[in-house]
Design a protein around this motif. Structure first.
Motif, PDB file in Angstrom:
ATOM      1  N   GLY A 127      11.006  15.527  -5.004  1.00 44.91           N
ATOM      2  CA  GLY A 127      10.108  15.789  -6.122  1.00 44.91           C
ATOM      3  C   GLY A 127       8.891  14.901  -6.185  1.00 44.91           C
ATOM      4  N   ALA A 128       8.781  13.923  -5.292  1.00 51.28           N
ATOM      5  CA  ALA A 128       7.642  13.013  -5.353  1.00 51.28           C
ATOM      6  C   ALA A 128       7.194  12.668  -3.940  1.00 51.28           C
ATOM      7  N   ASP A 129       5.944  12.353  -3.825  1.00 49.67           N
ATOM      8  CA  ASP A 129       5.381  11.956  -2.534  1.00 49.67           C
ATOM      9  C   ASP A 129       5.544  10.445  -2.391  1.00 49.67           C
TER      10      ASP A 129
ATOM     11  N   GLY B 275      20.746  13.521   3.340  1.00 48.38           N
ATOM     12  CA  GLY B 275      20.687  12.887   4.645  1.00 48.38           C
ATOM     13  C   GLY B 275      19.586  13.433   5.529  1.00 48.38           C
ATOM     14  N   GLU B 276      19.111  14.645   5.222  1.00 46.25           N
ATOM     15  CA  GLU B 276      18.024  15.241   5.998  1.00 46.25           C
ATOM     16  C   GLU B 276      16.669  14.660   5.615  1.00 46.25           C
ATOM     17  N   ARG B 277      16.571  14.169   4.396  1.00 47.94           N
ATOM     18  CA  ARG B 277      15.263  13.707   3.889  1.00 47.94           C
ATOM     19  C   ARG B 277      15.208  12.196   3.694  1.00 47.94           C
TER      20      ARG B 277
ATOM     21  N   LYS C 145       3.443   4.417 -14.063  1.00 53.48           N
ATOM     22  CA  LYS C 145       2.456   5.434 -13.716  1.00 53.48           C
ATOM     23  C   LYS C 145       2.207   5.449 -12.211  1.00 53.48           C
ATOM     24  N   GLU C 146       2.195   4.280 -11.599  1.00 55.42           N
ATOM     25  CA  GLU C 146       1.899   4.189 -10.169  1.00 55.42           C
ATOM     26  C   GLU C 146       3.129   4.398  -9.302  1.00 55.42           C
ATOM     27  N   THR C 147       4.337   4.273  -9.884  1.00 52.25           N
ATOM     28  CA  THR C 147       5.571   4.329  -9.094  1.00 52.25           C
ATOM     29  C   THR C 147       6.478   5.402  -9.643  1.00 52.25           C
ATOM     30  N   ASP C 148       6.865   6.327  -8.798  1.00 53.83           N
ATOM     31  CA  ASP C 148       7.820   7.356  -9.227  1.00 53.83           C
ATOM     32  C   ASP C 148       9.165   6.710  -9.441  1.00 53.83           C
ATOM     33  N   THR C 149       9.744   6.895 -10.618  1.00 54.39           N
ATOM     34  CA  THR C 149      10.967   6.191 -10.977  1.00 54.39           C
ATOM     35  C   THR C 149      12.025   7.150 -11.473  1.00 54.39           C
ATOM     36  N   VAL C 150      13.194   7.118 -10.892  1.00 51.79           N
ATOM     37  CA  VAL C 150      14.346   7.824 -11.440  1.00 51.79           C
ATOM     38  C   VAL C 150      15.184   6.788 -12.152  1.00 51.79           C
ATOM     39  N   THR C 151      15.534   7.041 -13.407  1.00 53.80           N
ATOM     40  CA  THR C 151      16.285   6.077 -14.191  1.00 53.80           C
ATOM     41  C   THR C 151      17.770   6.407 -14.148  1.00 53.80           C
ATOM     42  N   LEU C 152      18.584   5.467 -13.747  1.00 54.03           N
ATOM     43  CA  LEU C 152      20.032   5.642 -13.791  1.00 54.03           C
ATOM     44  C   LEU C 152      20.509   4.888 -15.025  1.00 54.03           C
TER      45      LEU C 152
ATOM     46  N   SER D 261       0.811  -1.212   0.000  1.00 50.82           N
ATOM     47  CA  SER D 261       0.000   0.000   0.000  1.00 50.82           C
ATOM     48  C   SER D 261       0.847   1.267   0.000  1.00 50.82           C
ATOM     49  N   ARG D 262       2.159   1.132   0.181  1.00 49.75           N
ATOM     50  CA  ARG D 262       3.016   2.313   0.215  1.00 49.75           C
ATOM     51  C   ARG D 262       3.333   2.791  -1.199  1.00 49.75           C
ATOM     52  N   LYS D 263       3.616   4.069  -1.290  1.00 51.25           N
ATOM     53  CA  LYS D 263       4.060   4.602  -2.567  1.00 51.25           C
ATOM     54  C   LYS D 263       5.575   4.513  -2.600  1.00 51.25           C
ATOM     55  N   VAL D 264       6.086   3.756  -3.553  1.00 56.35           N
ATOM     56  CA  VAL D 264       7.509   3.427  -3.588  1.00 56.35           C
ATOM     57  C   VAL D 264       8.187   4.162  -4.726  1.00 56.35           C
ATOM     58  N   GLY D 265       9.280   4.843  -4.403  1.00 59.18           N
ATOM     59  CA  GLY D 265      10.124   5.433  -5.423  1.00 59.18           C
ATOM     60  C   GLY D 265      11.231   4.455  -5.771  1.00 59.18           C
ATOM     61  N   VAL D 266      11.441   4.232  -7.063  1.00 63.68           N
ATOM     62  CA  VAL D 266      12.387   3.217  -7.514  1.00 63.68           C
ATOM     63  C   VAL D 266      13.516   3.854  -8.307  1.00 63.68           C
ATOM     64  N   VAL D 267      14.734   3.523  -7.945  1.00 57.53           N
ATOM     65  CA  VAL D 267      15.910   3.951  -8.705  1.00 57.53           C
ATOM     66  C   VAL D 267      16.462   2.720  -9.393  1.00 57.53           C
TER      67      VAL D 267
END
Length: 478
Positions: free
Chosen positions: A99-101, A133-135, A58-65, A37-43
């Motif tokens: 940049g994302a919740d 490190g703060e966030r 669309k459902e997962t905020d993704t930063v592409t490396l 149920s959590r919103k997961v950011g994926v790198v």
């Protein structure tokens, strides 16, 4: 109005594992699970290779490396976070957090990445005051490693380097191409908080017992999850590291897999305590009988006598790790001189690593190796691979404890740890032997005896002190 309470840090999970282990399948399972149920950011390294479909993106905020160049893309060649590009990974996490919740961040590491190196990069970022490190919970990052139950035993005994495996590294990736497959495997397991033993449906019962026994022997603190198709419990991947930073520091000193690579004392910010998970005595860590012990001594090894041990070091003949055979009768091994033997005291050791202190053979002249007095050596053995390499200077190479304290200014807890755990003597500081041996059915007494006999005796220690004094006088007059 009273100030707003600080926002909770977003927890981070590093997902490690070889190419083909099922790492991406595991990530897909977690992201699509109805229990998630959590919103997961994926790198990730490359969205295309990860094959997360449009609905997931669309459902997962993704930063592409990878190789993208759009505004929300961070470029990182082959996920090599062990080198200069580690800063970009931290920047990517910071950007995603701001940049994302998101409730949790998952970094799918390159197949040749060492999670311990990533954790060190995170610690460096926190110590340097990086805003991430703060966030982001960099100091409490969790490591989940996925291993292939079918290939684990072969990879353990492999002679190959990462560059020998098709698709493991990119052209120009010299940094990782030379990494030994067996060492990468054990390093990924040793760094883990949870080890996912995948493809249980394809592995034989013997393969499963071997891989689970070896994993527990390498890392008794890690949770071991045996799964099919990467179907792990969601909480094993996206859950905050149990115990946080204090537990991380504690556990690394209480298990049986010691092997810090010390940085130079003159570069304190990169001096890492990737200390062993080692205990003071024998530690039974697996149902097969995989046990470990730590060998310590405040004296240096004699180079000729240590070389006698290394030149006769047993090399297994089997192509697959077989703990049951090793426990029952010992795998017949070959030595560098071609003779077969299973009577060598090290024949049943499957993994060893740690610090070495070696006495110089000559303190002067063009062939002198007086540098050994100041230099820590890193011993690492897994399967058929063995190496001893330089690992920076001992902290004891500084003139006083006060200088050590000065280099660690702002990190009093690390100074206290070094004095408490690493400082072997007032005369020679942290110079010492600290080696962990893991295996099945070995004779600990014979191993200790063999190593003790390679140490300098009392007479040789007196000569060492005289040679050291003469060397220092010579250096002062130059």
């Amino acid at each position: 109005p009273p100030p707003s309470p600080p926002r909770p840090k977003i927890p981070v999970t590093l997902l490690a594992g070889f190419l083909g282990s099922g790492k991406t399948t595991t990530l897909q399972h977690v992201l699509t699970s109805p229990l998630q149920s959590r919103k997961v950011g994926v790198v990730v390294n490359d969205v295309g290779s990860v094959n997360i479909d449009a609905r997931l993106v669309k459902e997962t905020d993704t930063v592409t490396l990878g190789s993208g160049s759009t505004a929300d893309t961070v470029t990182l060649e082959n996920g090599c976070v062990c080198c200069s590009l580690s800063d970009e990974l931290v920047e990517g996490l910071a950007a995603l957090a701001e940049g994302a919740d998101v409730d949790h961040l998952v970094v799918e590491l390159s197949g040749v990445a060492d999670p311990a190196a990533v954790l060190r990069a995170f610690d460096d970022a926190v110590r340097s005051g990086h805003g991430a490190g703060e966030r982001v919970g960099l100091s409490d990052a969790r490591v989940a490693t996925v291993v292939d139950a079918c290939t684990f035993g072969e990879d353990w005994m492999s002679w190959s380097a990462a560059g020998d495996r098709e698709g493991w590294t990119r052209d120009g990736g010299e940094c990782d191409a030379g990494l030994k497959v067996s060492e990468l495997l054990v390093e990924q397991v040793e760094a883990a908080d949870v080890v996912v033993v995948n493809k249980a449906d394809l592995a034989t019962g013997e393969e499963m017992r071997n891989v689970v026994g070896a994993v527990k022997g390498l890392n008794g603190k890690a949770a071991v999850r045996v799964v099919e198709f990467g179907k792990v419990e969601v909480g094993d991947i996206i859950e905050e590291r149990r115990g946080g930073e204090e537990e991380k520091k504690k556990s690394c000193c209480e298990m049986g897999t010691c092997g810090s690579k010390p940085a130079k004392a003159s570069d304190a910010d990169s001096h890492s305590h990737e200390h062993s998970r080692s205990g003071s005595g024998s530690n039974d860590l697996g149902s097969i009988g995989v046990t470990s012990f730590t060998y310590r001594s405040p004296r240096p090894f004699s180079m000729p006598r240590l070389l006698n041990i290394l030149n006769s070091w047993p090399v297994p003949t089997k192509d697959v790790l077989d703990l049951f055979l090793l426990a029952a009768e010992g795998d017949r091994v070959t030595t560098s001189d071609g003779r077969g033997s299973n009577d060598n005291p090290f024949a049943k050791v499957i993994r060893s690593k740690g610090f070495c202190w070696m006495a110089p053979s000559s303190w002067s002249g063009g062939s002198g190796d007086a540098w050994r007095h100041e230099t820590a050596m890193y011993w690492s053995h897994a399967g058929r691979q063995f190496g001893i390499t330089t690992a920076g200077k001992w902290w004891g190479s500084l003139e006083s404890k006060e200088q050590v304290r000065h280099f660690l200014e702002g990190r009093p807890e690390e100074y206290e740890r070094i004095m408490r755990e690493d400082w072997a003597s007032d005369e020679f500081g942290d110079r010492r032997q600290e080696l962990v041996f893991i295996g099945v059915g070995y004779d600990e007494g014979r191993i200790r005896k063999a190593l003790d006999e390679a140490l300098l005796d009392d007479e040789e220690m007196d000569r060492y002190r005289r040679e050291l004094g003469n060397f220092r006088m010579t250096m002062m007059t130059q």
